[in-house]
Design an enzyme around this catalytic site. Structure first.
Site, short mmCIF file in Angstrom:
data_model
loop_
_atom_site.label_atom_id
_atom_site.label_comp_id
_atom_site.label_asym_id
_atom_site.label_seq_id
_atom_site.Cartn_x
_atom_site.Cartn_y
_atom_site.Cartn_z
N SER A 116 0.83 -1.20 0.00
CA SER A 116 0.00 0.00 0.00
C SER A 116 0.87 1.25 0.00
CB SER A 116 -0.96 -0.05 1.20
OG SER A 116 -1.97 0.91 1.07
N ASP A 171 -10.17 -3.94 -4.79
CA ASP A 171 -9.40 -2.90 -4.09
C ASP A 171 -9.53 -1.59 -4.85
OD1 ASP A 171 -7.48 -1.30 -2.87
OD2 ASP A 171 -5.82 -2.70 -3.15
N HIS A 226 -7.93 -5.27 -0.50
CA HIS A 226 -6.77 -4.53 -0.01
C HIS A 226 -6.39 -5.05 1.38
CE1 HIS A 226 -4.23 -0.89 -0.04
NE2 HIS A 226 -4.41 -0.90 1.27
#
Length: 365
Positions: free
Chosen positions: A197, A292, A322
């Site tokens: 991320s 996501d 995610h």
């Protein structure tokens, strides 16, 4: 229900969560509900069950304050729990950066010889939350399954330290690893960078900085669902911005804390997808998740690397959400995805490691 559960100790909630995931598949499907399908994809049962259980609690990624959000993430770590991956020694370090030091943790698998590859890892959390402890599990997992040392980096967080503090710290940590590889037990010619991320964003930024500034370069980059361009709203953000762990509101909250100056959000040290030239970046394995909101920008970055002549594997896990690297202690589907990435990392680094060359060509008995 959520207010009632909030009064239950986190350790008890965590035990209940693990008990649910240990149920037979038909029971888990009954609890999760009918399969969820969107954009031609079907959500994995493990992911759907996790989302259903999360809806019963007060857990979320963000809060009214950064301190509150960090406390929520720590609570989530307690909930996920699970056994600690064994066979890995750790030692804490302090890495020099501008105006001070930042914490780091070195993971060393048992019996891993000196001169083996090293992964410098940057945790996720929107540049605002997360740290060495919240990503201890994935670092241990990668160390054992990729057979590498892992240096986890506790870069400075926003809003106390807004952009470009995290990017500066990430690059300084890589330079430290390259300059001190031998004292870390690593091969200086086989150092990779990786992250999830926001940490995936920092991974790509470090590679870009290394090429632009000259000097040592990572030999491989491992990116899990990276943020690569906060300046553009892509289709996946509209499709999956609510109900799939990371939300549209979360993304806005994170970038507002990390880079409150909207005009700076096209800077390639945030929006690495917008860099003029990506030639010369190291080979990459980029894993995205089908459900996501960051999916499309992660895939777009993989496409741009390929167009620039960079060897890249673009792996979209159609059925995942995610944050899946943080859910290793739960469903097997999460572990499968991270295991695949660990294999790619191990292979990519083995091709560069001097230790591996010695092992490959040692005369057989």
């Amino acid at each position: 229900m959520s207010s009632a559960l909030s009064r239950v100790p986190l350790s008890v909630q965590g035990a209940a969560l693990h008990a649910v995931f240990a149920l037979p598949q038909p029971a888990r499907r009954l609890l999760a509900g009918p399969p969820i399908r969107r954009d031609g994809l079907e959500l994995a049962l493990d992911a759907q069950l996790l989302l259903r259980m999360a809806a019963l609690t007060d857990q979320s990624l963000t809060s009214t304050t950064a301190e509150g959000a960090r406390a929520r993430m720590e609570a989530g770590r307690t909930l996920l729990g699970g056994p600690i991956v064994g066979g890995v020694d750790t030692r804490n370090l302090n890495l020099p950066v501008t105006d001070g030091t930042i914490p780091a943790r070195l993971y060393e698998p048992d019996d891993l010889p000196a001169g083996s590859p090293l992964l410098v890892y940057y945790h996720g959390g929107g540049w605002v939350i997360g740290g060495l402890d919240t990503h201890d599990g994935v670092c241990r997992y990668l160390a054992t399954h990729a057979n590498v040392r892992v240096l986890s980096v506790g870069y400075r967080l926003a809003p106390e330290y807004p952009f470009p503090a995290a990017a500066d710290d990430a690059y300084a940590a890589f330079r430290y690893a390259a300059a001190n590889a031998e004292s870390l037990g690593a091969d200086p010619s086989a150092i990779a960078v990786g992250g999830d991320s926001a940490g995936g964003n920092l991974t790509a930024v470090v590679c870009l900085d290394a090429v632009r500034r000259g000097g040592p370069r990572p030999v491989f980059q491992l990116l899990f669902y990276p943020a690569t361009d906060p300046s553009v709203r892509r289709r996946s953000r509209d499709l999956f911005g609510d109900g799939f762990f990371l939300t549209d509101d979360d993304m806005t909250w994170f970038i507002d804390h990390y880079c409150p100056d909207v005009s700076a959000r096209t800077d390639p040290r945030i929006a690495v997808l917008l860099a003029d030239d990506l030639r010369g970046l190291p080979p990459a394995y980029i894993a995205t998740a089908g459900f996501d909101p960051l999916r499309d920008e992660g895939n777009a970055f993989a496409d741009r690397l390929r167009e620039a002549g960079v060897p890249v594997v673009k792996r979209q896990h159609d059925d995942l959400i995610h944050g899946f690297v943080s859910f290793l202690s739960l469903g097997s589907r999460f572990r499968e995805a991270v295991s695949e990435a660990a294999g790619a990392l191990r292979t990519g680094l083995a091709l560069r490691s001097r230790a591996n060359v010695v092992d490959l060509f040692r005369p057989t008995a």
